[in-house]
Design a protein around this motif. Structure first.
Motif, PDB file in Angstrom:
ATOM      1  N   GLY A  40       0.794  -1.221   0.000  1.00 49.44           N
ATOM      2  CA  GLY A  40       0.000   0.000   0.000  1.00 49.44           C
ATOM      3  C   GLY A  40       0.826   1.270   0.000  1.00 49.44           C
ATOM      4  O   GLY A  40       0.271   2.367   0.049  1.00 49.44           O
ATOM      5  N   LEU A  42       2.406   2.713   2.322  1.00 51.32           N
ATOM      6  CA  LEU A  42       2.039   3.530   3.477  1.00 51.32           C
ATOM      7  C   LEU A  42       3.247   4.167   4.146  1.00 51.32           C
ATOM      8  O   LEU A  42       3.107   5.125   4.890  1.00 51.32           O
ATOM      9  N   GLN A  98      -1.280   2.914  10.767  1.00 53.68           N
ATOM     10  CA  GLN A  98      -2.395   3.643  10.177  1.00 53.68           C
ATOM     11  C   GLN A  98      -3.581   2.709   9.982  1.00 53.68           C
ATOM     12  O   GLN A  98      -3.396   1.529   9.683  1.00 53.68           O
ATOM     13  N   HIS A 100      -6.132   1.178   7.768  1.00 55.96           N
ATOM     14  CA  HIS A 100      -6.171   1.006   6.329  1.00 55.96           C
ATOM     15  C   HIS A 100      -7.045  -0.196   6.021  1.00 55.96           C
ATOM     16  O   HIS A 100      -6.925  -1.237   6.669  1.00 55.96           O
TER      17      HIS A 100
END
Length: 185
Positions: A40, A42, A98, A100
């Motif tokens: 992702g 991130l 985070q 997600h």
């Protein structure tokens, strides 16, 4: 150094001295960290560098954390203060977790751990000594607060980095058959 050589021969180097890595070497360490697997994209990590008088300040933070647990002996306080002085540079590896929909927090923690490993491999490849340490001070809420960790952050470990005081030991050759097996055959 060849990549495979660095991967196969990296060892922890706990006895470190000055000098710390220079600016170009540090850039290579952090560039290697940023190549960690990152589902992702991130980038679920950040790093703090601590050196010079910052190490003494960290030692005081460690001593405060020990004292907050109650009835700390002078020896325990002295040990806590001395811990950050074992290397000229400490890199604090922090996972920034985070929410997600596709990337669970465990993957983000693992990515931050891979980033730390990238730093260790890059250090070894450059002839820099390094060791990954955790212990009580990696999990102490008072230390986290003192280092400025946010609610969504976790301390993954302290990387102690510097010049090896002695030639690093030779990595043992392990038998892969003890750790690898086929499934479904």
């Amino acid at each position: 150094m060849e990549a495979l050589d660095a991967l196969l021969n990296r060892v922890s180097v706990p006895r470190l001295t000055d000098p710390a890595p220079n600016a170009a070497q540090r850039e290579a360490l952090f560039q290697a960290a940023l190549r960690a697997p990152d589902h992702g994209q991130l980038r679920p990590w950040r790093f703090l560098t601590i050196e010079g008088q910052g190490r003494e300040k960290l030692g005081e933070l460690f001593a405060e954390a020990v004292q907050a647990k109650g009835e700390a002996t002078q020896a325990a306080l002295d040990k806590a203060r001395a811990m950050p002085l074992r290397a000229p540079l400490l890199i604090v590896v922090i996972a920034r977790l985070q929410d997600h929909f596709k990337v669970p927090k465990i993957e983000q923690r693992l990515a931050a751990g891979c980033a730390a490993h990238g730093i260790l491999i890059a250090a070894h490849a450059q002839g820099i000594g390094a060791v990954w340490r955790t212990g009580d001070m990696a999990f102490d809420a008072n230390v986290h607060k003192g280092l400025g960790l946010a609610e969504n952050e976790e301390l993954i470990g302290y990387l102690y980095v510097g010049t090896p005081m002695a030639e690093p030991r030779t990595a043992p050759i392990l038998e892969t058959a003890e750790y690898v097996s086929a499934w479904g055959e």
